[in-house]
Design a protein around this motif. Structure first.
Motif, PDB file in Angstrom:
ATOM      1  N   VAL A   8       0.268 -10.281  11.255  1.00  0.00           N
ATOM      2  CA  VAL A   8       0.722  -8.847  11.221  1.00  0.00           C
ATOM      3  C   VAL A   8       2.211  -8.591  10.480  1.00  0.00           C
ATOM      4  O   VAL A   8       2.479  -7.755   9.582  1.00  0.00           O
ATOM      5  CB  VAL A   8       0.724  -7.988  12.279  1.00  0.00           C
ATOM      6  N   THR A   9       2.920  -9.513  10.912  1.00  0.00           N
ATOM      7  CA  THR A   9       4.438  -9.389  10.587  1.00  0.00           C
ATOM      8  C   THR A   9       4.524  -9.762   8.962  1.00  0.00           C
ATOM      9  O   THR A   9       4.961  -8.998   8.113  1.00  0.00           O
ATOM     10  CB  THR A   9       5.365 -10.266  11.089  1.00  0.00           C
ATOM     11  N   VAL A  10       3.738 -10.887   8.345  1.00  0.00           N
ATOM     12  CA  VAL A  10       3.730 -10.984   7.020  1.00  0.00           C
ATOM     13  C   VAL A  10       2.802 -10.023   6.324  1.00  0.00           C
ATOM     14  O   VAL A  10       3.124  -9.526   5.271  1.00  0.00           O
ATOM     15  CB  VAL A  10       2.832 -12.434   6.862  1.00  0.00           C
ATOM     16  N   TRP A  11       1.807  -9.535   6.960  1.00  0.00           N
ATOM     17  CA  TRP A  11       0.821  -8.555   6.218  1.00  0.00           C
ATOM     18  C   TRP A  11       1.691  -7.202   6.063  1.00  0.00           C
ATOM     19  O   TRP A  11       1.620  -6.545   4.942  1.00  0.00           O
ATOM     20  CB  TRP A  11      -0.134  -7.967   7.244  1.00  0.00           C
ATOM     21  N   PHE A  12       2.549  -6.628   7.058  1.00  0.00           N
ATOM     22  CA  PHE A  12       3.300  -5.476   6.858  1.00  0.00           C
ATOM     23  C   PHE A  12       4.352  -5.704   5.575  1.00  0.00           C
ATOM     24  O   PHE A  12       4.611  -4.708   4.928  1.00  0.00           O
ATOM     25  CB  PHE A  12       4.017  -5.133   8.204  1.00  0.00           C
ATOM     26  N   ARG A  13       4.937  -6.930   5.589  1.00  0.00           N
ATOM     27  CA  ARG A  13       5.896  -7.079   4.421  1.00  0.00           C
ATOM     28  C   ARG A  13       5.068  -6.869   3.188  1.00  0.00           C
ATOM     29  O   ARG A  13       5.782  -6.638   2.224  1.00  0.00           O
ATOM     30  CB  ARG A  13       6.568  -8.653   4.844  1.00  0.00           C
ATOM     31  N   PRO A  69       1.140   8.388  -2.061  1.00  0.00           N
ATOM     32  CA  PRO A  69       0.111   7.551  -2.780  1.00  0.00           C
ATOM     33  C   PRO A  69       0.202   6.109  -2.081  1.00  0.00           C
ATOM     34  O   PRO A  69      -0.607   5.572  -1.691  1.00  0.00           O
ATOM     35  CB  PRO A  69       0.470   7.530  -4.054  1.00  0.00           C
ATOM     36  N   ALA A  70       1.666   5.714  -1.790  1.00  0.00           N
ATOM     37  CA  ALA A  70       2.183   4.426  -1.410  1.00  0.00           C
ATOM     38  C   ALA A  70       1.280   4.283   0.202  1.00  0.00           C
ATOM     39  O   ALA A  70       0.778   3.356   0.533  1.00  0.00           O
ATOM     40  CB  ALA A  70       3.614   4.240  -1.416  1.00  0.00           C
ATOM     41  N   THR A  71       1.865   5.332   1.061  1.00  0.00           N
ATOM     42  CA  THR A  71       1.261   5.442   2.416  1.00  0.00           C
ATOM     43  C   THR A  71      -0.326   5.317   2.167  1.00  0.00           C
ATOM     44  O   THR A  71      -0.762   4.335   3.109  1.00  0.00           O
ATOM     45  CB  THR A  71       1.615   6.679   2.977  1.00  0.00           C
ATOM     46  N   PHE A  72      -1.211   6.167   1.380  1.00  0.00           N
ATOM     47  CA  PHE A  72      -2.454   6.158   1.382  1.00  0.00           C
ATOM     48  C   PHE A  72      -3.036   4.611   1.137  1.00  0.00           C
ATOM     49  O   PHE A  72      -3.848   4.275   1.490  1.00  0.00           O
ATOM     50  CB  PHE A  72      -2.877   7.231   0.668  1.00  0.00           C
ATOM     51  N   ALA A  73      -2.244   3.947   0.160  1.00  0.00           N
ATOM     52  CA  ALA A  73      -2.886   2.674  -0.383  1.00  0.00           C
ATOM     53  C   ALA A  73      -2.520   1.635   0.617  1.00  0.00           C
ATOM     54  O   ALA A  73      -3.378   0.840   0.939  1.00  0.00           O
ATOM     55  CB  ALA A  73      -2.033   2.392  -1.772  1.00  0.00           C
ATOM     56  N   ARG A  74      -1.451   1.803   1.342  1.00  0.00           N
ATOM     57  CA  ARG A  74      -1.189   0.936   2.616  1.00  0.00           C
ATOM     58  C   ARG A  74      -2.078   0.924   3.626  1.00  0.00           C
ATOM     59  O   ARG A  74      -2.594   0.041   4.192  1.00  0.00           O
ATOM     60  CB  ARG A  74       0.310   0.965   3.026  1.00  0.00           C
ATOM     61  N   VAL A  75      -2.293   2.269   4.168  1.00  0.00           N
ATOM     62  CA  VAL A  75      -3.552   2.490   5.176  1.00  0.00           C
ATOM     63  C   VAL A  75      -4.555   1.878   4.684  1.00  0.00           C
ATOM     64  O   VAL A  75      -5.388   1.439   5.673  1.00  0.00           O
ATOM     65  CB  VAL A  75      -3.233   3.952   5.698  1.00  0.00           C
ATOM     66  N   GLY A  76      -5.018   2.382   3.532  1.00  0.00           N
ATOM     67  CA  GLY A  76      -6.360   1.974   3.228  1.00  0.00           C
ATOM     68  C   GLY A  76      -6.500   0.332   3.198  1.00  0.00           C
ATOM     69  O   GLY A  76      -7.583   0.181   3.570  1.00  0.00           O
TER      70      GLY A  76
END
Length: 188
Positions: free
Chosen positions: A66-71, A83-90
């Motif tokens: 998850v650490t690598v994923w969040f980065r 749009p960045a938030t929606f893309a990240r959450v998606g």
């Protein structure tokens, strides 16, 4: 309390992976303890091996991934905040979450000493209801979490993970309870 948070923040800045692994291990253990003691009411019959398995998963596998994923999500080339938030959450919920849940059921089943047939059975029984529950909790939470500074996102997830890990621990234990009852019936 402020001094403790300051020390933790400093440690995360210097060693983000180790800090995330340590906090995940503690919080995954807490979630399993909640499941066993408050929900299942096991008392002195606490299954410490089960707790150890979820600690290995949470601290040793989940946290580094998850650490690598969040980065990785943070580097999406979208400049506009929503749009960045929606893309990240998606991406997090519709690509990553199914992979993590599949990994969870696979790792936990294999750590129990079972084979891939048992993994397939566990996955077919538990994956869809667990994924739906995951989406109902983590889609709204991750929408908010994407506004938290990157170094604290895993900690925020882990805080929400206490009740979630209790749920996961129970989902993982369910077939064992059915299996135990079937074995007792066979003895009679």
């Amino acid at each position: 309390m402020a001094a403790l948070f300051g020390a933790y923040s400093s440690f995360l800045a210097r060693r983000p992976l180790v800090g995330g692994m340590a906090s995940s291990a503690v919080l995954f253990a807490t979630g399993d303890a909640v499941a066993q003691q408050l929900i299942e009411k096991k008392g002195s019959n606490h299954d410490f091996v089960r707790t150890a398995r979820i600690v290995i998963w949470g601290g040793g596998i989940f946290a580094p991934v998850v650490t690598v994923w969040f980065r990785t999500l943070e580097r999406l080339p979208i400049k506009s905040k929503w749009p960045a938030t929606f893309a990240r959450v998606g991406l997090d919920q519709f690509v990553f979450a199914p992979i993590v849940l599949s990994g969870f059921f696979t790792a936990m089943t294999l750590m129990e000493g079972k084979d891939m047939n048992a993994v397939k059975q566990k996955w077919s029984e538990a994956f869809v209801p667990t994924l739906k529950a995951n989406w109902s909790l983590f889609i709204p939470f991750q929408t908010l979490n994407m506004f938290i500074p990157l170094q604290y996102r895993l900690l925020a997830v882990n805080a929400v993970n206490i009740p979630w890990n209790a749920f996961l621990s129970l989902q993982n234990a369910k077939p064992k309870q059915v299996e135990k009852a079937e074995n007792e019936l066979k003895k009679d």
